[in-house]
Scaffold this motif. Structure first.
Motif, PDB file in Angstrom:
ATOM      1  N   ASP A 118      -4.168   3.371   2.738  1.00  0.00           N
ATOM      2  CA  ASP A 118      -2.921   3.959   2.267  1.00  0.00           C
ATOM      3  C   ASP A 118      -3.115   4.518   0.860  1.00  0.00           C
ATOM      4  O   ASP A 118      -2.332   4.233  -0.051  1.00  0.00           O
ATOM      5  CB  ASP A 118      -1.809   2.904   2.292  1.00  0.00           C
ATOM      6  CG  ASP A 118      -0.444   3.485   1.952  1.00  0.00           C
ATOM      7  OD1 ASP A 118      -0.244   4.692   2.162  1.00  0.00           O
ATOM      8  OD2 ASP A 118       0.413   2.718   1.456  1.00  0.00           O
ATOM      9  N   THR A 119      -4.178   5.297   0.680  1.00  0.00           N
ATOM     10  CA  THR A 119      -4.552   5.882  -0.622  1.00  0.00           C
ATOM     11  C   THR A 119      -4.473   4.848  -1.747  1.00  0.00           C
ATOM     12  O   THR A 119      -3.915   5.105  -2.805  1.00  0.00           O
ATOM     13  CB  THR A 119      -3.694   7.132  -0.966  1.00  0.00           C
ATOM     14  OG1 THR A 119      -2.313   6.761  -1.005  1.00  0.00           O
ATOM     15  CG2 THR A 119      -3.919   8.239   0.035  1.00  0.00           C
ATOM     16  N   TRP A 120      -5.033   3.685  -1.470  1.00  0.00           N
ATOM     17  CA  TRP A 120      -5.103   2.592  -2.449  1.00  0.00           C
ATOM     18  C   TRP A 120      -3.705   2.165  -2.910  1.00  0.00           C
ATOM     19  O   TRP A 120      -3.480   1.872  -4.082  1.00  0.00           O
ATOM     20  CB  TRP A 120      -5.976   2.972  -3.632  1.00  0.00           C
ATOM     21  CG  TRP A 120      -7.407   3.205  -3.283  1.00  0.00           C
ATOM     22  CD1 TRP A 120      -8.057   4.397  -3.256  1.00  0.00           C
ATOM     23  CD2 TRP A 120      -8.379   2.219  -2.893  1.00  0.00           C
ATOM     24  NE1 TRP A 120      -9.369   4.222  -2.885  1.00  0.00           N
ATOM     25  CE2 TRP A 120      -9.594   2.893  -2.656  1.00  0.00           C
ATOM     26  CE3 TRP A 120      -8.335   0.823  -2.721  1.00  0.00           C
ATOM     27  CZ2 TRP A 120     -10.756   2.232  -2.250  1.00  0.00           C
ATOM     28  CZ3 TRP A 120      -9.487   0.166  -2.322  1.00  0.00           C
ATOM     29  CH2 TRP A 120     -10.686   0.865  -2.088  1.00  0.00           C
ATOM     30  N   GLY A 121      -2.786   2.088  -1.963  1.00  0.00           N
ATOM     31  CA  GLY A 121      -1.416   1.700  -2.294  1.00  0.00           C
ATOM     32  C   GLY A 121      -1.282   0.231  -2.665  1.00  0.00           C
ATOM     33  O   GLY A 121      -2.113  -0.618  -2.329  1.00  0.00           O
ATOM     34  N   LEU A 122      -0.191  -0.070  -3.376  1.00  0.00           N
ATOM     35  CA  LEU A 122       0.117  -1.436  -3.817  1.00  0.00           C
ATOM     36  C   LEU A 122       1.396  -1.877  -3.116  1.00  0.00           C
ATOM     37  O   LEU A 122       2.444  -1.256  -3.281  1.00  0.00           O
ATOM     38  CB  LEU A 122       0.302  -1.455  -5.342  1.00  0.00           C
ATOM     39  CG  LEU A 122       0.373  -2.795  -6.082  1.00  0.00           C
ATOM     40  CD1 LEU A 122       0.243  -2.555  -7.597  1.00  0.00           C
ATOM     41  CD2 LEU A 122       1.663  -3.544  -5.817  1.00  0.00           C
ATOM     42  N   SER A 123       1.322  -2.959  -2.358  1.00  0.00           N
ATOM     43  CA  SER A 123       2.506  -3.449  -1.651  1.00  0.00           C
ATOM     44  C   SER A 123       2.983  -4.761  -2.266  1.00  0.00           C
ATOM     45  O   SER A 123       2.177  -5.615  -2.666  1.00  0.00           O
ATOM     46  CB  SER A 123       2.220  -3.646  -0.162  1.00  0.00           C
ATOM     47  OG  SER A 123       1.447  -4.806   0.057  1.00  0.00           O
ATOM     48  N   VAL A 124       4.296  -4.928  -2.314  1.00  0.00           N
ATOM     49  CA  VAL A 124       4.872  -6.163  -2.843  1.00  0.00           C
ATOM     50  C   VAL A 124       4.556  -7.335  -1.909  1.00  0.00           C
ATOM     51  O   VAL A 124       4.409  -8.472  -2.358  1.00  0.00           O
ATOM     52  CB  VAL A 124       6.388  -5.995  -3.043  1.00  0.00           C
ATOM     53  CG1 VAL A 124       7.043  -7.316  -3.426  1.00  0.00           C
ATOM     54  CG2 VAL A 124       6.654  -4.960  -4.126  1.00  0.00           C
TER      55      VAL A 124
END
Length: 477
Positions: free
Chosen positions: A194-200
């Protein structure tokens, strides 16, 4: 002194971007300079660190003019101005005069928190950027962002069970400093797909694991735009991060040194955490946020001058007094670094003599970085077994390499990580110095490397060709 007798935390800490590969690159550079035969390249391309001017990025003219004038004040004397004005722009001369009134001499110690005039200009910059006021008394000027990060981590890590949440992959400053201060990294993983996404959800998983281990988790570090990943956070994502920190009573550490390196501004514009936090209203006014910025990145690239700042939001006066006390132990940051901070946050304005040249230089660097980022990502994605997410921001790409079994076995036999073997062989064969992903930490069973896209645009074709030739030969072995 021996390794057994010195502080074990000094032995334990590691800093990959200046590690074995950088040392080998310097050895090769010396061998080339000495004319040693048998080296299959004529120069080292240092893509291991975001050091723009080392790779040919030109300094901003106005910044250097002001710096030169404050460094040698006789140029500003009335009897010399007829000559000085032929070399230096009028607004550079006036800025230098104003700075010298506030500083006195660049050879003198300054206020330990930073020159008051410059802190006020930083506050003005933050207000203009975010639409919310800033207090110069909340701003600490530093010798680059890194000393500020280290001071805050040292302050937070009160005992050996403290945990600090850091992204994986992460910039090695964080793991090295946490180890040095005898704390514990609490990793949360960015989503490469996820394009180096950050999830909570990943943040919650990470803190729950740490708490189950008895960790006293005190802060969350977020790098936006990302290093080494080049990812940029959306406002909605940032709001969720603020809510998470508020719920878990964490100090939010926002590393925003790449804030002007946003290459997809329509889709991924930069927003500061200060702006997002303030927009969320009084319910979040008690959240502690510390934001970092630097002259080393962006279009400024003045790494060697060592200038930066951090801003405290929601931090008590008593704690700020302690931060000032520790800052005063080092007396003050470099005066020239502070001056570059002033120039970064208060550049020439429309109508000033230097404005058109300033705009041309800054825009030229920015557009070239965008082109180089796209070109290099495209090249990496053409390599066998390599996938690379695009750089939404910062100065880096972090491609994943799927290494053949022979390479992994060879690395195991040499007692090094497989991506470190790849990067060392790349350096020895091509002169291109990158950093293995293992130096930034990564998901188990995956291998990466980080490369800047800072080589001059005119050299990119040769740079890419060197890597492609090496990669094909390495994968065929």
């Amino acid at each position: 002194m021996t390794l057994e007798s010195i502080n074990p935390s000094v032995v334990a800490c590691e800093y990959a971007v200046r590690g074995a590969l950088a040392i080998r690159a310097e050895e090769l550079r010396d061998e080339i300079a000495a004319g040693q035969p048998g080296i299959p390249f004529d120069r080292i391309v240092s893509c291991n660190i975001g050091n723009p001017q080392q790779l040919g990025q030109a300094p901003i003219t106005f910044f250097r003019q002001v710096s030169a004038l404050v460094e040698y004040p006789p140029l500003l004397k009335a009897e010399n101005l007829s000559v000085t004005s032929k070399i230096f722009a009028k607004d550079a001369i006036e800025r230098a005069k104003n700075l010298l009134k506030a500083i006195g001499s660049t050879g003198a110690y300054t206020h330990s928190q930073g020159i008051p005039l410059i802190r006020q200009n930083v506050a003005n910059f933050i207000h203009e950027r975010d639409g919310y006021p800033a207090d110069p008394d909340d701003i600490f000027l530093t010798a680059g962002a890194s000393p500020g990060v280290q001071l805050i981590l040292q302050t937070l890590i009160a005992h050996k069970n403290v945990g600090i949440m850091i992204p994986v992959p992460q910039y090695p400053l964080y793991t090295a400093s946490i180890a040095l201060f005898n704390g514990n990294p609490v990793p949360y993983f960015l989503d490469e797909e996820d394009t180096w996404g950050l999830s909570v959800e990943e943040l919650q998983r990470s803190i729950d694991v740490a708490k189950a281990q008895g960790r006293d988790v005190r802060a969350l570090c977020v790098i936006n735009p990302g290093n080494p990943t080049g990812s940029c956070l959306s406002v909605d994502n940032m709001k969720k991060i603020v809510e998470f920190c508020h719920k878990e009573k964490l100090v939010l550490l926002a590393d925003e040194v790449y804030q002007t390196n946003s290459y997809m501004p329509k889709d991924f514009p930069f927003h500061s955490f200060k702006k997002v936090l303030r927009s969320m209203g009084p319910d979040f006014s008690d959240l502690e946020l510390i934001s970092f910025h630097s002259i080393s990145k962006g279009m400024v690239g003045e790494c060697g001058r060592r200038g930066g700042y951090y801003e405290c939001t929601g931090v008590s006066e008593e704690v700020k007094e302690m931060l000032y006390k520790v800052a005063s132990i080092s007396l003050c940051p470099s005066a020239q670094g502070q001056i570059l901070v002033d120039l970064m946050v208060n550049p020439p304005k429309r109508g000033d003599e230097s404005y058109e040249l300033y705009r041309k230089e800054v825009d030229g660097i920015y557009e070239s970085l965008k082109r180089r980022a796209h070109l290099l990502a495209q090249a990496f994605n053409k390599l066998d077994g390599v996938t690379c997410q695009p750089a939404q921001g910062s100065m880096y790409l972090f491609p994943q390499i799927r290494l053949p079994a022979n390479a992994i076995h060879a690395a195991e036999s040499a007692n090094i990580q497989p991506d470190a073997l790849y990067c060392m062989e790349l350096l020895n064969a091509t002169g291109v110095c990158v950093v293995p992903g293992s130096g930034f930490h990564q998901k188990s069973g995956t291998w990466h490397f980080r490369s800047t896209f800072l080589p001059p645009e005119k050299d990119m074709a040769d740079f890419i060709a060197r890597i492609a030739t090496f990669h094909g030969e390495f994968m065929a072995r």
